[in-house]
Scaffold this motif. Sequence first.
Motif, short mmCIF file in Angstrom:
data_model
loop_
_atom_site.label_atom_id
_atom_site.label_comp_id
_atom_site.label_asym_id
_atom_site.label_seq_id
_atom_site.Cartn_x
_atom_site.Cartn_y
_atom_site.Cartn_z
N PRO A 305 33.70 29.15 -26.70
CA PRO A 305 34.31 30.50 -26.79
C PRO A 305 33.30 31.26 -27.86
CG PRO A 305 35.58 28.95 -28.22
CD PRO A 305 34.91 28.15 -27.65
N GLN A 306 33.61 32.60 -27.53
CA GLN A 306 32.75 33.67 -28.29
C GLN A 306 33.37 33.85 -29.62
OE1 GLN A 306 32.61 36.23 -24.66
NE2 GLN A 306 30.61 35.83 -24.48
N ARG A 307 34.68 33.56 -29.57
CA ARG A 307 35.45 33.96 -30.90
C ARG A 307 36.26 32.41 -31.42
NH1 ARG A 307 37.04 38.54 -27.80
NH2 ARG A 307 38.64 37.63 -27.04
N ASP A 308 36.50 32.31 -32.35
CA ASP A 308 37.15 31.22 -32.85
C ASP A 308 38.45 31.12 -32.26
OD1 ASP A 308 35.03 30.56 -34.62
OD2 ASP A 308 35.81 31.50 -36.38
N HIS A 309 39.03 29.90 -32.05
CA HIS A 309 40.43 29.91 -31.78
C HIS A 309 41.28 30.26 -32.97
CE1 HIS A 309 38.85 27.70 -28.40
NE2 HIS A 309 38.73 26.67 -29.18
N GLN A 310 42.52 30.98 -32.35
CA GLN A 310 43.33 31.71 -33.26
C GLN A 310 44.24 30.56 -33.93
OE1 GLN A 310 42.80 34.80 -34.12
NE2 GLN A 310 40.84 34.18 -32.87
N ARG A 311 44.40 29.41 -33.42
CA ARG A 311 45.05 28.28 -33.88
C ARG A 311 44.48 27.04 -34.10
NH1 ARG A 311 50.27 26.20 -31.11
NH2 ARG A 311 49.33 24.25 -32.04
N ALA A 312 44.76 26.08 -34.47
CA ALA A 312 43.93 24.72 -34.58
C ALA A 312 44.22 24.25 -33.14
CB ALA A 312 44.64 23.62 -35.44
N VAL A 313 43.33 23.33 -32.78
CA VAL A 313 43.47 22.79 -31.25
C VAL A 313 43.19 21.27 -31.57
CG1 VAL A 313 42.65 24.86 -30.07
CG2 VAL A 313 40.99 23.27 -30.71
N ALA A 314 43.81 20.43 -30.55
CA ALA A 314 43.69 19.08 -30.73
C ALA A 314 42.37 18.55 -30.05
CB ALA A 314 44.75 18.22 -30.04
N ALA A 315 41.87 19.10 -29.07
CA ALA A 315 40.53 18.71 -28.24
C ALA A 315 40.00 19.84 -27.69
CB ALA A 315 40.90 17.52 -27.41
N GLU A 316 38.51 19.78 -27.62
CA GLU A 316 37.72 21.04 -27.05
C GLU A 316 36.91 20.17 -25.89
OE1 GLU A 316 36.85 24.50 -29.84
OE2 GLU A 316 36.58 22.49 -30.99
N CYS A 317 37.30 20.74 -24.64
CA CYS A 317 36.27 20.14 -23.57
C CYS A 317 35.21 21.30 -22.82
CB CYS A 317 36.99 19.45 -22.61
SG CYS A 317 38.08 17.81 -23.34
N TYR A 318 34.12 21.27 -23.21
CA TYR A 318 33.20 22.42 -22.86
C TYR A 318 32.15 21.64 -21.54
CZ TYR A 318 35.35 24.62 -26.47
OH TYR A 318 36.02 25.31 -27.45
N GLY A 319 32.18 22.32 -20.56
CA GLY A 319 31.55 22.01 -19.28
C GLY A 319 32.00 22.40 -18.20
N ALA A 320 31.15 22.01 -17.08
CA ALA A 320 31.75 22.66 -15.49
C ALA A 320 33.14 22.11 -15.56
CB ALA A 320 30.77 21.92 -14.56
N ILE A 321 34.12 23.34 -15.35
CA ILE A 321 35.52 23.22 -15.39
C ILE A 321 35.97 22.29 -14.25
CG2 ILE A 321 37.74 24.40 -14.89
CD1 ILE A 321 36.48 26.64 -16.53
N ALA A 322 35.65 22.24 -13.01
CA ALA A 322 36.00 21.35 -12.07
C ALA A 322 35.80 19.94 -12.44
CB ALA A 322 35.38 21.83 -10.61
N GLN A 323 34.52 19.58 -12.84
CA GLN A 323 34.17 18.18 -13.15
C GLN A 323 35.14 17.70 -14.30
OE1 GLN A 323 31.97 16.07 -11.26
NE2 GLN A 323 33.17 14.83 -12.46
N THR A 324 35.35 18.60 -15.47
CA THR A 324 35.95 18.18 -16.38
C THR A 324 37.43 18.00 -16.23
OG1 THR A 324 34.67 19.56 -18.02
CG2 THR A 324 36.97 18.99 -18.59
N LEU A 325 38.02 18.79 -15.19
CA LEU A 325 39.32 18.42 -14.71
C LEU A 325 39.51 17.13 -13.95
CD1 LEU A 325 40.53 22.06 -13.64
CD2 LEU A 325 41.02 20.77 -15.73
N ALA A 326 38.61 16.85 -13.14
CA ALA A 326 38.51 15.70 -12.33
C ALA A 326 38.33 14.35 -13.25
CB ALA A 326 37.37 15.70 -11.25
N ASP A 327 37.43 14.61 -14.22
CA ASP A 327 37.26 13.43 -15.15
C ASP A 327 38.66 13.21 -16.01
OD1 ASP A 327 34.78 12.99 -14.42
OD2 ASP A 327 33.80 14.48 -16.02
N LEU A 328 39.28 14.28 -16.17
CA LEU A 328 40.20 14.33 -17.15
C LEU A 328 41.75 13.57 -16.42
CD1 LEU A 328 41.67 14.69 -20.01
CD2 LEU A 328 42.51 17.27 -18.99
N ARG A 329 41.72 14.08 -15.01
CA ARG A 329 42.64 13.29 -14.14
C ARG A 329 42.36 11.80 -14.11
NH1 ARG A 329 41.51 11.94 -8.87
NH2 ARG A 329 43.45 11.44 -7.61
#
Length: 552
Positions: A305-329
């Motif tokens: 992101p171009q700005r910091d997250h406004q709350r704490a997050v548990a995990a951050e997954c950055y990359g091609a979204i379609a592939q990331t969703l397939a890998d997460l599945r």
Amino acid sequence: MSRESAQETSTFHGGRLVARRLKAHGVSKLFTLSGGHLFSIYDGCREEGIDIVDVRHESTAAFAAEGWAKVTRETGVCALTAGPGVTNGMSAMASAQANHSPMVVLGGRAPALRWGQGSLQEIDHVPFVRPVTKLAVTPGSTGEIPGLVDDAFAAACAPHGGPAFVDFPLDYVFMEAAELDSEHEQQGAGAGGRGASAEALERAAALLAAAERPVIMAGTDLYWGHGEQALLDLAHTLRIPVFLNGLARGCLAADDELFFSRVRSQALKDADVALVVGVPMDFRLGFGGAFGEETEVVVIDAAEPQRDHQRAVAAECYGAIAQTLADLRTGAGARGLASESWIAQLRAMESERREAERAELDDGRAPLHPMRLYAELASVLDRDAIVIGDGGDFVSYAGRVVDSYQPGCWLDPGPFGCLGTGCGYALAAKLAHPDRQVVLLVGDGAFGFSGMEFDTLARHGVNVVAVMGNNGIWALEKHPMEFLYGYSVAADLRPGTRYDEMVQALGGHGELVERPQDMRPALERAFAAGLPALVNVLTDPTVVYPRKSNLA
């Protein structure tokens, strides 16, 4: 220069060099308003077979370029003449920046030879355009033009997408230079690329596999990443309720068993794991406060992101979204979670809240309640209709109740909240999809920004159907101001204005609707007219839209 003479030489004038690079990147439409600084580019586009679509205000040309990107997921292109032409397009550039819309803006520029001597419309655009673009450059010679156009497309399409700007000194676009070979190929907002890192995916998958109350909150970058099929597969395999905003609307059909819209606030608060896919935690998500304190938030996006997250997050997954969703599945086990009771609970609440809207949808008042207008509209919309919102309270109601069934079927201004986007978006949408219904939902306030573009629609034979909510006020401002102060200022328009007669004068079809029973017949006549049409519907100014998010 004629086609024959171009073929006999190894050089082209600067405008032709621009056009040849546009064609190489798959551009078929150039949106513009005529300006002398652009003549050479027009000549080049004519020679290269690129359609020139001229409008009545430069902001519309730029909004049309963004609209083209939104409905095609290709890079939209506009050309703005020097000085005021460029400044008139800046709101659209800022809107495209906020929406991550891939867009290339070509600017005219006073001649380099006379720079600093006071040529017509002489101003250095780059310093003030740069903050709202990903790239802002000026070639130093005719020979630099092709490479900088290629650079602009590359910048516009790289995650996160956005606008890129190149302006062209008048003398350089009339001079000639050779076109060097380029390795750049056609670029758009594509789906390719590598997914998130294995470490990030492992963390996210572990959280998801243990979830009993999971949710997916997906937004615009899901659409740009062509992630709709991966989203569908993930949601259905793991059994996860889905909420959508922005351009993600329609990436899961509104009648899908796992799509929800009326219970978002409670679902996000009560979720144990939330996948936040391609949407920032801005004001629309309460700056992160939309999620419960105990919710484990997993952020998935094409880039950091171009700005910091406004709350704490548990995990951050950055990359091609379609592939990331397939890998997460796959990583989460590729089987249903323990979420069926959660889904049933949400569905019961969703059905109850939809039923509670029935009174407004059936409201028989005249002037009309906006909800009754949208109930009538829903009865004539095709499943693949492209619906465009340009307005305040009127479009806010639409966002609640107008359903989308396919990607790219709902266009609104996005988080920059710029009025006047509608006619440009509608022009581009209908040119891109001439066989589909394109409906512009426009407030009477928003109509004032670009209403003259019905001349553009008529001249180009673009039969968009616009439906106006005409309540004679700036309702999103008037009602809150009266609540705060007991009065309102700068919030009233002329009641009952016959904007439909204006559209008729500009060559379109127009009619006035004052009663609910006249709504559907008027819509049917508008769709059958074969002309750009405006159905001017008088709506009740006393209806107060219930706000669900804060400005700041």
